[in-house]
Design a protein around this motif. Structure first.
Motif, PDB file in Angstrom:
ATOM      1  N   ILE B 344       0.842  -1.206   0.000  1.00 40.85           N
ATOM      2  CA  ILE B 344       0.000   0.000   0.000  1.00 40.85           C
ATOM      3  C   ILE B 344       0.875   1.254   0.000  1.00 40.85           C
ATOM      4  O   ILE B 344       0.662   2.181  -0.777  1.00 40.85           O
ATOM      5  N   ASN B 348       1.084   4.088  -2.904  1.00 41.51           N
ATOM      6  CA  ASN B 348       0.807   5.500  -2.625  1.00 41.51           C
ATOM      7  C   ASN B 348       1.984   6.404  -2.982  1.00 41.51           C
ATOM      8  O   ASN B 348       1.803   7.564  -3.312  1.00 41.51           O
ATOM      9  N   HIS B 353      -2.151   7.517  -8.643  1.00 39.28           N
ATOM     10  CA  HIS B 353      -3.454   7.633  -7.972  1.00 39.28           C
ATOM     11  C   HIS B 353      -4.612   7.454  -8.952  1.00 39.28           C
ATOM     12  O   HIS B 353      -5.644   8.084  -8.810  1.00 39.28           O
ATOM     13  N   SER B 367     -10.236  -5.272   2.146  1.00 38.70           N
ATOM     14  CA  SER B 367     -10.691  -4.065   2.821  1.00 38.70           C
ATOM     15  C   SER B 367      -9.538  -3.110   3.090  1.00 38.70           C
ATOM     16  O   SER B 367      -9.628  -1.900   2.825  1.00 38.70           O
ATOM     17  N   ALA B 368      -8.420  -3.645   3.596  1.00 35.80           N
ATOM     18  CA  ALA B 368      -7.257  -2.795   3.885  1.00 35.80           C
ATOM     19  C   ALA B 368      -6.749  -2.134   2.615  1.00 35.80           C
ATOM     20  O   ALA B 368      -6.435  -0.938   2.601  1.00 35.80           O
ATOM     21  N   CYS B 370      -8.377  -1.522  -0.268  1.00 31.16           N
ATOM     22  CA  CYS B 370      -9.306  -0.542  -0.845  1.00 31.16           C
ATOM     23  C   CYS B 370      -9.367   0.735  -0.019  1.00 31.16           C
ATOM     24  O   CYS B 370      -9.567   1.814  -0.551  1.00 31.16           O
ATOM     25  N   ARG B 371      -9.209   0.611   1.284  1.00 28.93           N
ATOM     26  CA  ARG B 371      -9.196   1.811   2.121  1.00 28.93           C
ATOM     27  C   ARG B 371      -7.846   2.507   2.091  1.00 28.93           C
ATOM     28  O   ARG B 371      -7.771   3.738   2.061  1.00 28.93           O
ATOM     29  N   GLY B 372      -6.779   1.711   2.109  1.00 27.41           N
ATOM     30  CA  GLY B 372      -5.442   2.292   2.258  1.00 27.41           C
ATOM     31  C   GLY B 372      -4.839   2.860   0.987  1.00 27.41           C
ATOM     32  O   GLY B 372      -4.052   3.792   1.043  1.00 27.41           O
ATOM     33  N   VAL B 373      -5.205   2.309  -0.162  1.00 31.47           N
ATOM     34  CA  VAL B 373      -4.629   2.823  -1.409  1.00 31.47           C
ATOM     35  C   VAL B 373      -5.381   4.093  -1.804  1.00 31.47           C
ATOM     36  O   VAL B 373      -6.591   4.089  -1.979  1.00 31.47           O
ATOM     37  N   ASP B 374      -4.613   5.167  -1.938  1.00 25.46           N
ATOM     38  CA  ASP B 374      -5.188   6.491  -2.152  1.00 25.46           C
ATOM     39  C   ASP B 374      -5.306   6.776  -3.648  1.00 25.46           C
ATOM     40  O   ASP B 374      -4.686   7.699  -4.175  1.00 25.46           O
ATOM     41  N   SER B 375      -6.095   5.963  -4.335  1.00 25.90           N
ATOM     42  CA  SER B 375      -6.269   6.125  -5.778  1.00 25.90           C
ATOM     43  C   SER B 375      -7.751   6.278  -6.110  1.00 25.90           C
ATOM     44  O   SER B 375      -8.609   5.930  -5.304  1.00 25.90           O
ATOM     45  N   ALA B 376      -8.012   6.791  -7.313  1.00 22.86           N
ATOM     46  CA  ALA B 376      -9.400   7.008  -7.738  1.00 22.86           C
ATOM     47  C   ALA B 376     -10.156   5.689  -7.843  1.00 22.86           C
ATOM     48  O   ALA B 376     -11.363   5.637  -7.629  1.00 22.86           O
ATOM     49  N   GLY B 377      -9.423   4.596  -8.165  1.00 17.22           N
ATOM     50  CA  GLY B 377     -10.047   3.278  -8.239  1.00 17.22           C
ATOM     51  C   GLY B 377      -9.244   2.272  -7.455  1.00 17.22           C
ATOM     52  O   GLY B 377      -8.018   2.191  -7.603  1.00 17.22           O
ATOM     53  N   THR B 378      -9.909   1.506  -6.585  1.00 18.72           N
ATOM     54  CA  THR B 378      -9.226   0.427  -5.857  1.00 18.72           C
ATOM     55  C   THR B 378     -10.072  -0.828  -6.045  1.00 18.72           C
ATOM     56  O   THR B 378     -11.228  -0.861  -5.670  1.00 18.72           O
ATOM     57  N   TYR B 379      -9.474  -1.855  -6.678  1.00 19.64           N
ATOM     58  CA  TYR B 379     -10.229  -3.015  -7.138  1.00 19.64           C
ATOM     59  C   TYR B 379      -9.792  -4.294  -6.421  1.00 19.64           C
ATOM     60  O   TYR B 379      -8.632  -4.422  -6.019  1.00 19.64           O
TER      61      TYR B 379
END
Lengths: 457, 457
Positions: B344, B348, B353, B367-368, B370-379
């Motif tokens: 992550i 970042n 992003h 969950s970690a 998708c929450r932790g990656v500071d990008s417009a899309g987290t898949y």
């Protein structure tokens, strides 16, 4: 040296922000309670620092270099200011979490779900006036919305600001949120250095004069959410009711003349100059409002017999610049125009796109005004003074934005969040784009009704 | 001279925007149909101008000053490009109106109703590459969303662009929408002048290289919605399924390597280096993907016997800059990291992003990430190539924003609107703020459920 500091501060803020993304939003509420406790525990030393700031400011006031109003604002121990500052933290803690909610959800395919989720923006750089309690207010809003923040208050309150920020960090130390989540800086040079660090800072919020906002916009790549001046107006339409006209014009001007949502200009439809205008003018003059009138509105008052009270000392001709001036005082510029269309054009050219109101009984005029006036607020038969986050029901206000991008008008906690898209495939072998297309799978785009993302912890 | 022109153009655009606010949104759909007709009527001369652009470009290509790819993109008569450009207008016309909807409504008091209404932003300045059909595409999006636009295409397509813009204005002439609603400019000097006119222009949308976006951000006070580069990654977690890993990594890289949502970096959890990685690598090498490997991932491949196909000619060591490079080609940078936390952090620090994907069977890890990656899309278990307005179900795409302010990720028509607050008092004598407060009336803030503003025509 300064650059080095700024870089360290900004990087620490970004790191704190990123680490905090894995912390649950309930911990942010815990942090607000801890900060309140820490401020209470450090009250004596904060007030002592504040007294030092006040002593120094007093010298400036006596030397004629600072206004007595500014001195008053500096005083953190004045009246119930300290207690209401602490109560403000609890109020923010009690607001709904602005993050985590889903504003768009769609099944792109069986077992492939897309969610648009509200999330914090990142690192905020907030620059504000010399009112020390704002440090605590902005810190609370930033923490509640999940953003890290770097705060710069007016230099006159530097000693107080440093200790408030230290007490906030001490509160954060008792939680899972990193203590560098909220940092304070002291100098303009540090601000200048920070404005270059768009890799770390995501949004600049300058609160203050138009020149401060423009100066910052000119010197950074970072998006700026400007809280600029307010040049609001009331238009009395040909179909206006006289009672509404008097009440709305008066309240818009006199309820709190120094506020950005106070009205500075009164526009009269030419058909009301000899009907409604004299009554409105009389009420304004009785309330001690100075009127800067164009020739038509001035002539109408001159023809009155007897003259309205205070006519001689309060009524004078306007100049072209009157209509571009934010008086912030009991002064109102008045102009007569021949139609609602010309009123809309006038407002769009002269107002600051903050809030403008029409007084009318006509639905057609109300609709044209609300659509045609390009301002954050367009009102019908209501005072411009309603433009306020608390009155709008947001519970708090970050400021009022006269920009159009991201947030417009009174900005609540919602203005401090953005969104990200999360997508999850639950298909046995995941989802790939190559399976879709002509002769292959088609996207289903089936709307989903969910309030939060199911797979988030 | 240039400044003078720019000022006239910008002012005309703002005036056209403001006049059009009183025109119903159905007229905007009529305008799109008229533009389509006008383009069809002027097809012969537009194609002739395009042929001139092509001839000139051909000279440049032969002199080695322009790429053949760029030449192809210029050709408006190639394949079904002309027809699909016209079909695109009808597609945009058929999309839901992004304006007029109410996103917040509240009765502040009996007979005092507040509405937050979606509305156009104002005047857009859109700068894009030398693909003439983009003129028509952007013009359609601007008109549909109620924004005026000033368009600047690549200079190589200037002749075509001028005639396309003329045909668009000719179409607008048959409607109530002013013909200066859409204007085209030709020179960079005009762009520079326009970037100073923040009183007329409300949003700049540069489509192109990171350096173009940054250069514009550095030279204007106007907000910029950047459509920058994409440095996407896939992380193969310790709990990954091998089939999903192979499919998602492969599709993310090879489905369309030149796209901004193609993956440029593969991050491997250290526990999968000898389990999943060899299978993934073999698939990548078979697909002719060049691998730039860190020492751990390289060693793992070296130990394989027999070596994977193409090992000798496609596998080489990475350098630190590999992980900050948007390859836009069949090239993938590979790195091994010890934990999801370090993955992550790595994303970042190195990603743009845009969009990043995790392959995992673990909900905790999903969950970690998708929450932790500071990008417009987290898949989760899905290809980064899904990041696209059409695939998301928006019907069209203005671009993909890697910024956080206003719009993030794939931007549909919604990204071209803002909101304003409308308020109406229906009380017999209007509403004033002075009636509320301690010992007086209290705000009711009663939520209202309405889709549109009742008093608007």
């Amino acid at each position: 040296m300064t650059t080095f500091n700024a870089h360290d501060i900004a990087k620490a803020a970004k790191t704190a922000f990123q680490e905090a993304q894995l912390i649950s939003s309930s911990e942010r509420v815990v942090a607000l309670y801890e900060i309140r406790k820490s401020l209470e525990a450090h009250k004596a030393e904060i007030i002592r620092a504040n007294e030092e700031d006040l002593r120094e400011a007093d010298v400036e006031v006596k030397a004629g270099k600072m206004s007595a109003t500014l001195l008053k604002r500096l005083d953190l121990n004045r009246g119930d200011k300290w207690d209401s500052m602490l109560q403000g933290i609890l109020d923010v803690a009690a607001l709904p979490d602005p993050t985590g909610s889903v504003s768009y959800a769609s099944a792109l395919d069986d077992d492939l779900e897309l969610y648009r989720v509200a999330c914090p923006i990142g690192v905020l750089l907030v620059i504000f006036e010399a009112r020390p309690e704002v440090v605590v207010n902005i810190a609370s809003l930033a923490i509640k919305s999940g953003n890290a923040a770097i705060l710069k208050g007016g230099k006159e309150s530097n000693r107080t600001t440093i200790l408030l920020a230290k007490a906030i960090s001490a509160g954060l130390l008792k939680t899972a949120i990193p203590e560098s989540y909220i940092q304070a800086i002291q100098t303009r040079a540090e601000v200048s250095s920070l404005l270059e660090l768009d890799q770390y800072i995501d949004l600049v919020i300058p609160r203050g004069s138009n020149s401060l906002v423009k100066n910052i916009q000119n010197n950074t790549r970072i998006p700026v959410m400007g809280h600029a001046d307010g040049l609001c107006s009331v238009f009395v339409d040909e179909h206006a009711d006289v009672t509404k006209a008097v009440r709305v014009v008066l309240d818009s001007k006199i309820d709190y003349p120094a506020a950005c949502n106070a009205s500075e200009t009164l526009i009269l439809h030419e058909s009301v100059v000899y009907t409604i205008w004299p009554t409105v003018a009389e009420a304004l003059l009785q309330a001690n409002v100075k009127l800067l009138c164009d020739s038509v509105s001035l002539d109408a008052l001159k023809q009155l017999s007897p003259k309205p009270p205070n006519f001689e000392n309060l009524v004078s001709p306007s100049t072209p610049s009157s209509y571009d001036t934010e008086h912030l005082d009991l002064i109102l510029s008045v102009i007569v125009l021949p139609s609602i269309q010309s009123a809309i054009q006038f407002i769009n050219s002269h107002s600051s796109h903050h809030t403008d109101s029409i007084v009318t009984e006509s639905d057609v005029a109300a609709s044209a005004f609300c659509r045609g006036v390009d301002s954050a607020g367009t009102y019908v038969n209501a005072s411009t003074r309603f433009a306020d986050g608390f009155r709008y029901g947001f519970g708090t206000e970050v400021g009022i934005s006269t920009g159009r991008i991201h947030a417009r008008g009174p900005v609540g906690l919602d203005g401090l969040v953005t969104y990200k898209y999360m997508m999850q495939s639950k298909a046995p072998s995941g989802h790939i784009v190559g399976e879709f297309g002509i002769g292959k799978k088609q996207y289903k785009h089936k709307p989903l009704t969910v309030a939060t993302v199911p797979f988030l912890e």
